[in-house]
Design a protein around this motif. Structure first.
Motif, mmCIF file in Angstrom:
data_model
loop_
_atom_site.group_PDB
_atom_site.id
_atom_site.type_symbol
_atom_site.label_atom_id
_atom_site.label_comp_id
_atom_site.label_asym_id
_atom_site.label_seq_id
_atom_site.Cartn_x
_atom_site.Cartn_y
_atom_site.Cartn_z
ATOM 1 N N THR A 7 40.425 42.643 38.633
ATOM 2 C CA THR A 7 39.432 43.052 38.626
ATOM 3 C C THR A 7 38.367 42.949 37.193
ATOM 4 O O THR A 7 39.324 42.990 36.093
ATOM 5 N N ASP A 19 35.090 43.732 34.895
ATOM 6 C CA ASP A 19 34.050 44.748 34.864
ATOM 7 C C ASP A 19 32.669 44.106 34.586
ATOM 8 O O ASP A 19 32.875 42.784 33.933
ATOM 9 N N THR A 27 27.230 47.638 31.954
ATOM 10 C CA THR A 27 26.537 48.474 32.512
ATOM 11 C C THR A 27 25.208 48.290 32.869
ATOM 12 O O THR A 27 24.523 47.491 31.912
ATOM 13 N N ARG A 38 26.154 46.167 40.160
ATOM 14 C CA ARG A 38 27.422 46.634 40.818
ATOM 15 C C ARG A 38 28.165 46.517 39.689
ATOM 16 O O ARG A 38 28.182 46.337 38.432
ATOM 17 N N ALA A 39 29.412 47.734 39.682
ATOM 18 C CA ALA A 39 30.146 48.072 38.617
ATOM 19 C C ALA A 39 31.227 46.738 38.240
ATOM 20 O O ALA A 39 31.420 46.420 37.060
ATOM 21 N N HIS A 40 31.693 46.234 39.209
ATOM 22 C CA HIS A 40 32.649 45.010 39.093
ATOM 23 C C HIS A 40 32.084 43.527 39.583
ATOM 24 O O HIS A 40 31.538 43.500 40.815
ATOM 25 N N ALA A 85 36.659 42.724 42.373
ATOM 26 C CA ALA A 85 37.251 43.880 42.405
ATOM 27 C C ALA A 85 38.644 43.636 43.374
ATOM 28 O O ALA A 85 38.644 43.376 44.486
ATOM 29 N N GLU A 138 34.561 41.644 30.967
ATOM 30 C CA GLU A 138 36.017 41.855 30.546
ATOM 31 C C GLU A 138 36.905 42.077 31.829
ATOM 32 O O GLU A 138 36.313 42.569 32.651
ATOM 33 N N ALA A 197 39.507 44.307 33.593
ATOM 34 C CA ALA A 197 39.578 45.421 33.574
ATOM 35 C C ALA A 197 41.152 45.725 34.178
ATOM 36 O O ALA A 197 41.763 46.856 33.928
#
Length: 545
Positions: free
Chosen positions: A11, A13, A16, A20-22, A25, A63, A65
């Motif tokens: 995963t 990241d 922000t 999308r967040a990732h 994933a 980065e 995660a």
């Protein structure tokens, strides 16, 4: 078979504020010894980022995660920078998508391969020179000694990519990562590079992680396939199974969007009127040495004669250097020919006066290959679209009214006129490019590789839009492409160019089913996945995102 590389629950990241967040994933992927694994998906799916994570080359702000990247029992995510430097090249080789940017323009090809050998081996100077020549010969560069002395800009695209492969294989890595290594190449060069990678992989037993968006390439070389969508691995399996019986809707949609290598049926009325008539067009480029004497003459166009019937599409196909782009520049009036004549609806084009140039610009417009590079990043797209009409006498209010109508016509919201090019996707930017060209109300469009930079599903959407606009506005289109699958779908007639000459011209069905020239047959034979037919899936499955 044991996995040489195992990616477990990876995963990554995104900063922000992204879509999308990732970036990735919970990706689970493995590459086995001696196999070719093709990773496919559209831009933003996470293909290249997965490769970057393996090599420890993630961009700033991105980065990891969680997860693990296992290489012979070692987690590369916890490896030191020094360990990763030793790993790159020696155990895992990399072929980049664009060798011109990956190679150092200030050093010769031989120096760059030699630097790798000096850093990772104890070979002496003479042995290194012999190794460089042997590597360049192994990738079928005709003159290894000459190529070793050359700088990147002195080689063709295919030669640069071969040199990049030689560099990646210099230390005989166990895993080779190839990131879209054939995207920018001509179809024949592409076929040669694919065969080279496949042969080297079979001969050396190297594992290959091949990143691509081209299912034709997958059909030619893959043992297994992994399909990614928006950072998620949605399907994996043997190549034949994924190509012929895809399980995931996204995979089915991607395959449905691949143009079949057969002419599409079109119901356009035959027109005896010629929108564009090119007669005896010639253009020569001369290169002079330090003494001022002409050293080399290139016949970019050599007595080219063509007709574009009104309301139809004439495809111009051929390799780089065949004269396609020079022909387009002459038709647009950006270059003056040395000889010959161009007529638009029977009237000779006059470019030696301002009035003639303005009249020609109002009749013939261009849709560019790179929809981002052709749009001024500092201007609102509304200003870009209205610039031409205003320069040709339209009022500001009328030009903006027309721009809003055109945005609706190409499937964009009128309020998008207030935004800037970077705020749009690649497919949306190409729609903006179409709107800009149509703002001048031209009768002829010159489309120079208008979908080559787009994902396969977006490509299908843009081609469908172009066909609809052609019928709606009665446009005549000169369509330049090296993709014969695309040519089969959009062109009524096709002209094949080689070394500045038209070697064959005819209806699309004649060219694809009964090509008479050996060069045309060679182009058709080089199309990736030519023996695979994606038409088993319904075309309405094409992704609409």
């Amino acid at each position: 078979m044991n996995a040489l590389l195992s990616i477990q629950n990876l995963t990554i990241d995104l900063p922000t504020g992204g879509d999308r967040a990732h970036a990735l994933a919970r990706v689970e992927l493995e590459v086995r010894a001696g196999e070719i694994l093709c990773v496919v998906g559209e831009s933003g799916s996470g293909k290249s980022l997965t490769a970057a994570a393996v090599l420890g080359l993630l961009p700033d702000g991105v980065e990891v995660a969680g997860g693990r990247i296992d290489w012979d029992g070692e987690d590369l995510l916890t490896a030191s920078p020094e360990r990763l430097r030793r790993l790159r090249g020696k155990e895992i080789g990399m072929i980049f998508q664009e060798p011109m940017t990956a190679l150092n323009p200030l050093h010769t090809i031989g120096d760059q391969i030699g630097e790798l050998l000096r850093a990772h081996t104890r070979l002496g100077r003479r042995d290194i020179q012999e190794k460089i020549l042997a590597l360049l010969a192994s990738v079928h560069i005709a003159s290894p000694a000459q190529a070793a002395r050359a700088y990147p800009h002195q080689l063709s695209g295919g030669q640069r990519q071969r040199a990049m492969i030689a560099m990646a294989l210099a230390l005989e890595p166990r895993l080779l990562i190839a990131d879209e290594p054939t995207t920018a190449l001509d179809v024949t060069t592409q076929a040669q590079i694919l065969k080279l990678i496949h042969d080297l992989q079979r001969r050396r037993g190297t594992a290959v992680l091949f990143i691509t968006h081209d299912f034709g390439v997958v059909a030619d070389i893959a043992d297994r396939v992994a399909v990614m969508q928006k950072g998620v691995l949605v399907e994996t399996g043997p190549a034949q199974q994924v190509l012929d019986q895809p399980r995931h809707p996204y995979t089915r949609a991607l395959i449905a969007a691949v143009p079949p290598l057969r002419p599409a049926l079109r119901n356009r009325p035959d027109s005896r009127a010629a929108a564009l008539t090119i007669t005896g067009l010639s253009k020569t480029y001369g290169k002079r040495g330090w003494s001022g004497r002409e050293q080399r003459v290139t016949h970019a166009l050599d007595n080219v004669s063509l007709d574009l019937p009104a309301g139809s599409t004439l495809g111009i196909v051929g390799e780089s250097g065949s004269g396609k782009s020079t022909l387009a520049r002459n038709v647009l009036g950006l270059l003056l020919p040395d000889a010959g004549e161009i007529r638009v609806f029977g009237t000779p084009v006059e470019l030696d006066t301002a009035a003639g140039r303005r009249r020609h610009a109002s009749q013939v417009q261009m849709v560019f290959q790179d929809p981002y590079g052709s749009l001024n990043p500092r201007r609102r797209v509304g200003d870009i679209v209205t610039q031409g009409p205003i320069a040709h006498g339209s009022t500001h209010a009328a030009a903006w009214k027309k721009a809003r109508e055109l945005f609706d016509l190409v499937g964009l919201a009128p309020d998008a006129l207030e935004r800037y090019p970077h705020e749009f996707s690649g497919g949306q930017r190409q729609r903006i490019g179409l709107a800009r060209a149509l703002a001048m109300e031209p009768r002829i469009l010159v489309a120079d590789e208008p979908v080559s930079a787009l994902d396969v599903s977006v490509q299908a959407q843009v081609l469908a839009l172009l066909a609809r606009l052609q019928d709606q506005l009665q446009l005549s289109i000169l369509f330049i492409t090296h993709d014969l699958r695309v040519a089969a779908q959009v062109c009524d007639r096709i002209a094949v160019m080689k070394a500045g000459q038209v070697v064959e011209v005819g209806d699309s069905s004649e060219i694809f089913d009964h090509a008479s020239h050996s060069y045309t047959r060679a182009l058709l034979a080089a199309v990736p996945g030519r023996h695979w037919t994606p038409g088993a899936l319904e075309q309405e499955l094409v992704v609409n995102s």
